[in-house]
Design a protein around this motif. Structure first.
Motif, PDB file in Angstrom:
ATOM      1  N   THR A  19      16.215  12.592  15.714  1.00 28.79           N
ATOM      2  CA  THR A  19      15.319  11.787  16.735  1.00 28.79           C
ATOM      3  C   THR A  19      14.261  11.254  16.274  1.00 28.79           C
ATOM      4  N   GLU A  20      13.429  10.501  17.283  1.00 25.08           N
ATOM      5  CA  GLU A  20      12.240   9.732  16.880  1.00 25.08           C
ATOM      6  C   GLU A  20      11.183   9.757  18.076  1.00 25.08           C
ATOM      7  N   ASP A  21      10.162   9.920  17.719  1.00 21.12           N
ATOM      8  CA  ASP A  21       8.848  10.090  18.506  1.00 21.12           C
ATOM      9  C   ASP A  21       8.307   8.568  18.604  1.00 21.12           C
ATOM     10  N   GLU A  22       8.690   7.796  19.459  1.00 13.79           N
ATOM     11  CA  GLU A  22       8.357   6.381  19.854  1.00 13.79           C
ATOM     12  C   GLU A  22       7.091   6.146  20.099  1.00 13.79           C
ATOM     13  N   THR A  23       6.447   7.140  20.638  1.00 13.65           N
ATOM     14  CA  THR A  23       4.897   7.320  21.187  1.00 13.65           C
ATOM     15  C   THR A  23       3.877   7.217  19.857  1.00 13.65           C
ATOM     16  N   ALA A  24       4.487   7.745  18.748  1.00 16.40           N
ATOM     17  CA  ALA A  24       3.664   8.196  17.655  1.00 16.40           C
ATOM     18  C   ALA A  24       3.559   6.920  16.769  1.00 16.40           C
ATOM     19  N   GLU A  25       2.394   6.448  16.775  1.00 17.62           N
ATOM     20  CA  GLU A  25       2.049   5.076  15.745  1.00 17.62           C
ATOM     21  C   GLU A  25       1.231   5.708  14.506  1.00 17.62           C
ATOM     22  N   VAL A  26       2.001   5.581  13.290  1.00 18.04           N
ATOM     23  CA  VAL A  26       1.263   6.125  12.308  1.00 18.04           C
ATOM     24  C   VAL A  26       1.357   4.855  11.069  1.00 18.04           C
ATOM     25  N   SER A  27       0.458   5.143  10.332  1.00 20.71           N
ATOM     26  CA  SER A  27       0.266   4.084   9.083  1.00 20.71           C
ATOM     27  C   SER A  27      -0.051   5.085   7.610  1.00 20.71           C
ATOM     28  N   VAL A  28       0.695   4.598   6.822  1.00 17.39           N
ATOM     29  CA  VAL A  28       0.626   5.308   5.504  1.00 17.39           C
ATOM     30  C   VAL A  28       0.537   4.358   4.462  1.00 17.39           C
ATOM     31  N   ALA A  29       0.107   4.818   3.328  1.00 15.33           N
ATOM     32  CA  ALA A  29       0.197   4.039   1.979  1.00 15.33           C
ATOM     33  C   ALA A  29       0.193   4.843   0.785  1.00 15.33           C
ATOM     34  N   GLY A  30       0.840   4.008  -0.222  1.00 19.65           N
ATOM     35  CA  GLY A  30       1.044   4.766  -1.210  1.00 19.65           C
ATOM     36  C   GLY A  30       2.029   3.992  -2.326  1.00 19.65           C
ATOM     37  N   ARG A  31       2.410   4.631  -3.160  1.00 19.31           N
ATOM     38  CA  ARG A  31       3.419   3.849  -4.188  1.00 19.31           C
ATOM     39  C   ARG A  31       4.738   4.231  -4.014  1.00 19.31           C
ATOM     40  N   ILE A  32       5.586   3.194  -3.984  1.00 16.75           N
ATOM     41  CA  ILE A  32       7.237   3.272  -3.745  1.00 16.75           C
ATOM     42  C   ILE A  32       7.820   4.103  -5.128  1.00 16.75           C
ATOM     43  N   MET A  33       8.336   5.058  -4.931  1.00 13.27           N
ATOM     44  CA  MET A  33       8.927   5.649  -5.777  1.00 13.27           C
ATOM     45  C   MET A  33      10.514   5.379  -6.050  1.00 13.27           C
ATOM     46  N   THR A  34      11.130   5.466  -4.933  1.00 17.40           N
ATOM     47  CA  THR A  34      12.511   4.955  -5.253  1.00 17.40           C
ATOM     48  C   THR A  34      12.613   4.024  -3.855  1.00 17.40           C
ATOM     49  N   LYS A  35      13.921   3.445  -3.949  1.00 20.37           N
ATOM     50  CA  LYS A  35      14.322   2.336  -3.062  1.00 20.37           C
ATOM     51  C   LYS A  35      15.692   2.154  -2.966  1.00 20.37           C
ATOM     52  N   ARG A  36      16.379   2.625  -1.821  1.00 16.51           N
ATOM     53  CA  ARG A  36      17.757   2.765  -1.835  1.00 16.51           C
ATOM     54  C   ARG A  36      18.258   2.043  -0.526  1.00 16.51           C
ATOM     55  N   VAL A  37      19.127   0.810  -0.631  1.00 15.36           N
ATOM     56  CA  VAL A  37      19.395   0.150   0.191  1.00 15.36           C
ATOM     57  C   VAL A  37      21.027   0.154   0.523  1.00 15.36           C
ATOM     58  N   PHE A  38      21.302   0.401   1.981  1.00 17.29           N
ATOM     59  CA  PHE A  38      22.610   0.522   2.377  1.00 17.29           C
ATOM     60  C   PHE A  38      23.009  -0.583   3.467  1.00 17.29           C
ATOM     61  N   GLY A  39      23.086  -1.772   3.100  1.00 21.98           N
ATOM     62  CA  GLY A  39      23.512  -2.525   4.238  1.00 21.98           C
ATOM     63  C   GLY A  39      22.354  -2.940   5.306  1.00 21.98           C
ATOM     64  N   LYS A  40      22.472  -2.394   6.284  1.00 18.79           N
ATOM     65  CA  LYS A  40      21.399  -2.958   7.284  1.00 18.79           C
ATOM     66  C   LYS A  40      20.539  -1.697   7.494  1.00 18.79           C
ATOM     67  N   LEU A  41      20.221  -0.714   6.535  1.00 19.10           N
ATOM     68  CA  LEU A  41      19.390   0.449   6.470  1.00 19.10           C
ATOM     69  C   LEU A  41      18.908   0.433   5.081  1.00 19.10           C
ATOM     70  N   ALA A  42      17.533   0.692   4.943  1.00 24.38           N
ATOM     71  CA  ALA A  42      16.873   0.880   3.693  1.00 24.38           C
ATOM     72  C   ALA A  42      15.854   2.193   3.764  1.00 24.38           C
ATOM     73  N   PHE A  43      15.845   3.120   2.447  1.00 25.78           N
ATOM     74  CA  PHE A  43      15.037   4.324   2.575  1.00 25.78           C
ATOM     75  C   PHE A  43      14.339   3.874   1.512  1.00 25.78           C
ATOM     76  N   PHE A  44      12.907   4.048   1.582  1.00 26.09           N
ATOM     77  CA  PHE A  44      12.083   4.100   0.489  1.00 26.09           C
ATOM     78  C   PHE A  44      11.221   5.457   0.241  1.00 26.09           C
ATOM     79  N   THR A  45      11.262   5.892  -0.771  1.00 29.04           N
ATOM     80  CA  THR A  45      10.314   6.955  -0.872  1.00 29.04           C
ATOM     81  C   THR A  45       8.937   6.648  -1.469  1.00 29.04           C
ATOM     82  N   LEU A  46       7.919   7.045  -0.461  1.00 23.92           N
ATOM     83  CA  LEU A  46       6.415   6.603  -0.856  1.00 23.92           C
ATOM     84  C   LEU A  46       5.780   7.803  -1.239  1.00 23.92           C
ATOM     85  N   GLN A  47       5.040   7.882  -2.078  1.00 24.15           N
ATOM     86  CA  GLN A  47       4.067   8.861  -2.718  1.00 24.15           C
ATOM     87  C   GLN A  47       2.692   8.324  -2.323  1.00 24.15           C
TER      88      GLN A  47
END
Length: 92
Positions: A19-47
């Motif tokens: 599920t997603e909370d589309e009303t929540a607007e958040v911003s974060v900052a940090g260092r990308i630790m891992t980057k996984r790309v699967f076609g039309k999706l990507a997952f970055f771990t931010l520390q």
């Protein structure tokens, strides 16, 4: 930056997997630790100074900028990200 990683985990712990909370607007900052790309999706771990948060990037939402982000962002880069909160199907 509106939140640190530990704040997000606490504030949105009740969000059900897939599920997603589309009303929540958040911003974060940090260092990308891992980057996984699967076609039309990507997952970055931010520390940040308090822990980790997973960035979920969807080509449908980002449009042409999705390809640019995949190309330009690498592990070790320091980035900022803004968006909504979503818990993945696996609960991350």
């Amino acid at each position: 930056v509106t939140h640190q990683s530990k704040d997000l985990q606490g504030e949105f712990e009740a969000l059900e997997p897939g599920t997603e909370d589309e009303t929540a607007e958040v911003s974060v900052a940090g260092r990308i630790m891992t980057k996984r790309v699967f076609g039309k999706l990507a997952f970055f771990t931010l520390q940040d100074q308090d822990g980790n948060v997973q960035l979920y990037l969807d080509k449908k939402r980002l449009g042409p900028s999705f390809a640019q982000i995949k190309q330009w962002v690498d592990a070790g880069d320091i980035v900022g990200a803004q968006g909504t909160m979503k818990r993945t199907e696996k609960g991350e």
